[in-house]
Design an enzyme around this catalytic site. Structure first.
Site, PDB file in Angstrom:
ATOM      1  N   TYR A  38      31.607  62.054  12.990  1.00 24.22           N
ATOM      2  CA  TYR A  38      32.376  61.246  13.933  1.00 24.22           C
ATOM      3  C   TYR A  38      33.488  62.111  14.488  1.00 24.22           C
ATOM      4  CZ  TYR A  38      35.386  57.478  15.757  1.00 24.22           C
ATOM      5  OH  TYR A  38      36.144  56.663  16.551  1.00 24.22           O
ATOM      6  N   ASP A  53      35.801  70.377  13.821  1.00 23.88           N
ATOM      7  CA  ASP A  53      36.634  69.184  13.910  1.00 23.88           C
ATOM      8  C   ASP A  53      37.301  68.987  12.544  1.00 23.88           C
ATOM      9  OD1 ASP A  53      36.100  65.671  14.801  1.00 23.88           O
ATOM     10  OD2 ASP A  53      37.818  66.769  14.029  1.00 23.88           O
ATOM     11  N   LYS A 104      45.850  63.399  12.314  1.00 20.02           N
ATOM     12  CA  LYS A 104      46.197  62.754  11.040  1.00 20.02           C
ATOM     13  C   LYS A 104      47.381  63.428  10.319  1.00 20.02           C
ATOM     14  CE  LYS A 104      41.489  61.010  10.658  1.00 20.02           C
ATOM     15  NZ  LYS A 104      41.434  59.557  10.551  1.00 20.02           N
TER      16      LYS A 104
END
Ligand code: KE4
Length: 432
Positions: free
Chosen positions: A148, A243, A271
């Site tokens: 994702y 990623d 994050k």
């Protein structure tokens, strides 16, 4: 009912929320759609604990899906945000903190020479792909099933995380003209990748990969997988994008690329570098990044990019993480949890495996280890649902999806770990 107090207020809030917010939440996976029941509405959090509006306390292993590696409301982070807020919340003009955070990222992440701050992981990955397309003059990208990369159109093809949780790995509203340029291959499988690449030789701009797949649980890269991606990108002049929105600063201060020694051309972050405030970033070699406006022609912008509160919080987190012994402490906590869960599974003879890299961990209700999405048994969601609710009712807050990881923070005490293991015994029984 969760460790004693019925979720009455949460139920009322959820009912009200659904009237004015699609699904009652601002991000789908929070709605408990895959596990059922009412999501506890959170009133506050401190350290490893979160508290819901009905007064229940939980040990938190979601940690806002990764950012809270120090634990909630860490004093240094709270102080940094307070100080910054008193000086103004946003200027839309350059600030010193943006230089400081960029310098910290450049110093920490081996392959990054220049970095652009944005406001989310999705912004980071979509900008990274735009840059890769500009640098190569090609349109196609390769992603891996179950990975994702946020909700930009081109990524919503057999995606992981929330998209997978609801069994909708692709999404309506995404034009086929976009998804036709997104090629998908199974994770950890270089043979399938080679077949795909041979059918698209010279047309692929980038391969984008989670170096540890944390949106279908926790799937480490097989020996040679990441190096194999690097070789293939070099062989056909493709851009390799790691990623590291989840793995960045989590599995090592320099991320998965430091841990595995494989260097991407572009890294995306998010994050942790925002300490719980909205920050994303993408970075790479200076000559590549200097293609980004205003240094170069590739446009990307953002009103709140480099926001002073978010950069202050991020700097406070990275300062704490750079202290000696930090990752050793995180590793000890995480390995203790892994050992305890594995012992419980062995003792109970439950069909489940635990997979972990650093402070990223997950339980798969499977007899065999999971190397790619296709290995995950069909009944995993049903079994996870029973496990999840048993843990929630005993005060352990896990991701409301079988396709997410557990995040361990520096605030998780040895008592938290012992309590979690103890409570997992009952929950594992329920998962049969
Ligand atoms: P955001 O746009 O949600 O900040 O980041 C997107 C993203 C990009 N890359 C990776 C590897 C990611 O894991 C994410 C977002 N992660 C999910 C949880 N696995 C976000 C949770 C949610 O969607 O609410």
């Amino acid at each position: 009912m969760t460790n004693g107090i019925p979720l009455q207020k949460s139920e009322e809030f959820f009912h009200r929320a659904e009237k004015v917010i699609p699904g009652g939440v601002n991000s789908p996976v929070r709605a408990f759609g895959a596990v059922g029941g009412t999501p506890p509405f959170i009133s506050s959090a401190k350290g490893s604990k979160i508290y819901d509006v009905d007064g229940n306390e939980y040990i938190d292993y979601v940690c806002s899906w990764g950012p809270l590696i120090l634990g909630h409301a860490h004093p240094a982070v709270v102080e940094a945000i307070k100080d910054a807020a008193e000086k103004g919340s946003s200027f839309g003009a350059p600030t010193e903190n943006e230089i400081l955070l960029a310098e910290k990222i450049v110093e920490a992440v081996p392959s990054i020479e220049k970095v652009r701050l944005v406001s989310s992981g999705t912004e980071a990955t979509m900008s990274a792909v735009r840059l890769a397309r500009a640098a190569t003059g090609r349109d196609k990208t390769v992603k891996f099933t179950g990975c994702y990369h946020g909700h930009a159109d081109s990524f919503l093809v057999q995606a992981g995380s929330g998209a997978l949780t609801f069994g909708e790995p692709s999404s309506p509203g995404v034009p086929s003209s976009v998804t036709n340029d997104t090629l998908v291959s199974p994770y950890n499988d270089l043979d399938s990748l080679d077949k795909l690449l041979s059918e698209n030789k010279g047309e692929v701009a980038a391969i984008i990969v989670e170096p540890i797949a944390a949106n279908m649980g926790c799937v480490p890269p097989k020996e040679g997988f990441l190096a194999g991606l690097r070789e293939r990108c070099d062989a056909d002049a493709m851009i390799l994008i790691f990623d590291e929105v989840i793995t960045g600063f989590r599995v090592a201060f320099g991320g998965a690329q430091e841990l595995y020694g494989v260097m991407p051309d572009i890294t995306t972050l998010g994050k942790i570098i925002g300490g719980g405030l909205p920050v994303g970033a993408y970075g790479g070699k200076a000559d590549l990044m200097d293609m980004i406006a205003p240094a170069g022609p590739v446009y990307q912008a953002g009103t709140l990019s480099g926001n002073p509160l978010a950069t202050s919080a991020g700097l406070a987190v990275l300062d704490e993480l750079s202290k000696p012994g930090t990752y050793e402490k995180l590793e000890k906590r995480s390995s203790d949890l892994e050992t305890g869960l594995k012992d419980a599974i062995e003792t109970l003879k439950v069909s489940a495996v635990v997979q972990r890299v650093g402070s990223l961990l997950c339980i798969y209700f499977s007899d065999e280890p999971i190397e790619k999405l296709e290995d995950i048994p069909d009944n995993v969601a049903e079994r996870y649902k029973r496990y999840f609710h048993s843990m929630l009712e005993s005060g352990i807050y896990l991701a409301p999806s079988a396709y997410e990881a557990m995040f361990i923070s520096l605030a998780h005490s040895s008592e938290d770990i012992e309590s979690t293991i103890k409570k997992s015994i009952h929950a594992l029984e329920k998962s049969r």
